[in-house]
Scaffold this active site. Sequence first.
Site, mmCIF file in Angstrom:
data_model
loop_
_atom_site.group_PDB
_atom_site.id
_atom_site.type_symbol
_atom_site.label_atom_id
_atom_site.label_comp_id
_atom_site.label_asym_id
_atom_site.label_seq_id
_atom_site.Cartn_x
_atom_site.Cartn_y
_atom_site.Cartn_z
ATOM 1 N N HIS A 1 0.723 -1.272 0.128
ATOM 2 C CA HIS A 1 -0.015 -0.137 0.099
ATOM 3 C C HIS A 1 0.879 1.164 -0.060
ATOM 4 O O HIS A 1 2.022 1.363 0.849
ATOM 5 C CB HIS A 1 -0.902 0.008 1.251
ATOM 6 C CG HIS A 1 -1.951 1.024 1.023
ATOM 7 N ND1 HIS A 1 -2.027 2.209 1.432
ATOM 8 C CD2 HIS A 1 -3.421 0.607 0.892
ATOM 9 C CE1 HIS A 1 -3.208 2.610 1.126
ATOM 10 N NE2 HIS A 1 -4.136 1.997 0.797
ATOM 11 N N SER B 1 3.960 13.938 4.482
ATOM 12 C CA SER B 1 4.649 14.704 3.228
ATOM 13 C C SER B 1 5.391 15.834 3.966
ATOM 14 O O SER B 1 6.311 16.251 3.620
ATOM 15 C CB SER B 1 3.708 15.265 2.504
ATOM 16 O OG SER B 1 2.943 14.028 1.716
ATOM 17 N N THR C 1 42.155 50.939 -9.515
ATOM 18 C CA THR C 1 41.046 51.237 -8.628
ATOM 19 C C THR C 1 40.253 52.119 -8.916
ATOM 20 O O THR C 1 40.805 53.007 -9.889
ATOM 21 C CB THR C 1 41.764 51.515 -7.302
ATOM 22 O OG1 THR C 1 42.476 52.644 -7.384
ATOM 23 C CG2 THR C 1 42.759 50.530 -6.869
ATOM 24 N N HIS C 2 39.006 52.010 -8.972
ATOM 25 C CA HIS C 2 38.023 52.971 -9.577
ATOM 26 C C HIS C 2 38.126 53.058 -10.947
ATOM 27 O O HIS C 2 37.802 54.038 -11.646
ATOM 28 C CB HIS C 2 38.076 54.396 -8.889
ATOM 29 C CG HIS C 2 38.273 54.453 -7.428
ATOM 30 N ND1 HIS C 2 37.224 54.732 -6.736
ATOM 31 C CD2 HIS C 2 39.106 54.343 -6.729
ATOM 32 C CE1 HIS C 2 37.147 54.802 -5.509
ATOM 33 N NE2 HIS C 2 38.571 54.559 -5.331
ATOM 34 N N SER D 1 30.636 37.444 -34.451
ATOM 35 C CA SER D 1 29.679 38.208 -34.767
ATOM 36 C C SER D 1 29.131 37.661 -36.255
ATOM 37 O O SER D 1 29.734 37.142 -36.754
ATOM 38 C CB SER D 1 30.202 39.629 -35.111
ATOM 39 O OG SER D 1 29.372 40.180 -35.680
#
Length: 488
Positions: free
Chosen positions: A154, A165, A212-213, A343
């Site tokens: 079963h 569940s 940097t930046h 491309s």
Amino acid sequence: MLRFTNCSCKTFVKSSYKLNIRRMNSSFRTETDAFGEIHVPADKYWGAQTQRSFQNFKIGGARERMPLPLVHAFGVLKKSAAIVNESLGGLDPKISKAIQQAADEVASGKLDDHFPLVVFQTGSGTQSNMNANEVISNRAIEILGGKIGSKQVHPNNHCNQSQSSNDTFPTVMHIAASLQIQNELIPELTNLKNALEAKSKEFDHIVKIGRTHLQDATPLTLGQEFSGYVQQVENGIQRVAHSLKTLSFLAQGGTAVGTGLNTKPGFDVKIAEQISKETGLKFQTAPNKFEALAAHDAIVECSGALNTLACSLFKIAQDIRYLGSGPRCGYHELMLPENEPGSSIMPGKVNPTQNEALTQVCVQVMGNNAAITFAGSQGQFELNVFKPVMIANLLNSIRLITDAAYSFRVHCVEGIKANEPRIHELLTKSLMLVTALNPKIGYDAASKVAKNAHKKGITLKESALELGVLTEKEFDEWVVPEHMLGPK
């Protein structure tokens, strides 16, 4: 107008109906549940509840089916439950052995075609739990020589014994995620880390200008730059590995609301031990089953680790993409593998496709994390009912990062080459080498040297000599990029 010859319309329709019934009877069988009878495909092991869910939730189609790692985890869980229930005297050994064999077939992927349900169903995952119960039930019946659908084994009484569940689904969530992380994700991330580390060592002698930046900064080696990527991936591995700890706690044994109703004492501990034996991973019973059913913080935590990893991988892929830009009008400090045309209109163009694929994966993982985070907040009272969408997104993130890490490593990282002439050209042009003069002539004087050089388009050395702040010999002794790579 449609006309019937040699027979009446009524006779034709009647005979056609009988023919269709015969065809249906040959390709379907009848299963029953609390709602009554329902036709189920004869060649499928699932039963009535699965069929009802299949008919009621046609959302997204096959592409939104419950992830297979979760299905396989159900096989592990159901086998373990059968073993423990038998050991506790609650399950006939003959039935237990048949369930174990059927569950093994689920765990191995042999019965994948018998799990048709989609993610978007009941939020507890009940229908997928019953899908597993019904498939294992009917396959076990077949193993015992019985008639499929007879419920000799079963789906509820035997396959779902001592389970709900509400505890099985969160348990398989943890099993599936843990197995994918341990067996797939971490090994591939380790391979990527090793490939980046090899490049870091290969490039360790190459001095380049830092940025940097997005502006010129002081020098470092290309190897040092790559060492940062290595550490990011290593940190990501550690974060993901740490999430395995919280995923190791299993909800199984909590049943409907966390009380353990309809289980025998010790079931929760024994099944965690058995799952550990089946998977080779260390699982343990959750210390509090109420939390394990109502909240899925472990899944949110794991997704957060993946989200952080996605941020790291995005940065790495983006840096390498920029450093490979060109070939004539960009940085072009790195030469990336050329894998395919880039491309449809510009002949000869080649694009950093692996980097772009990886960054798209990272964005998807970030989106998955947003969904998981919101779903994780939606545990009302004793149950969170966003379980399927949470685990589907988590497993998707794990799979995507695993695959993308492999692709990026094999088709990009391992083939990266340093463009040393270009790196040297940009290094010698940089005005930020003037930073080496700070301790010698002071910040203000060094700043004047850099600004004067930039304004007049001359070198730092020419500017310094023009301003009379030092001698040629002093400049050559003090401004040496190779001496600017660490504390001194």
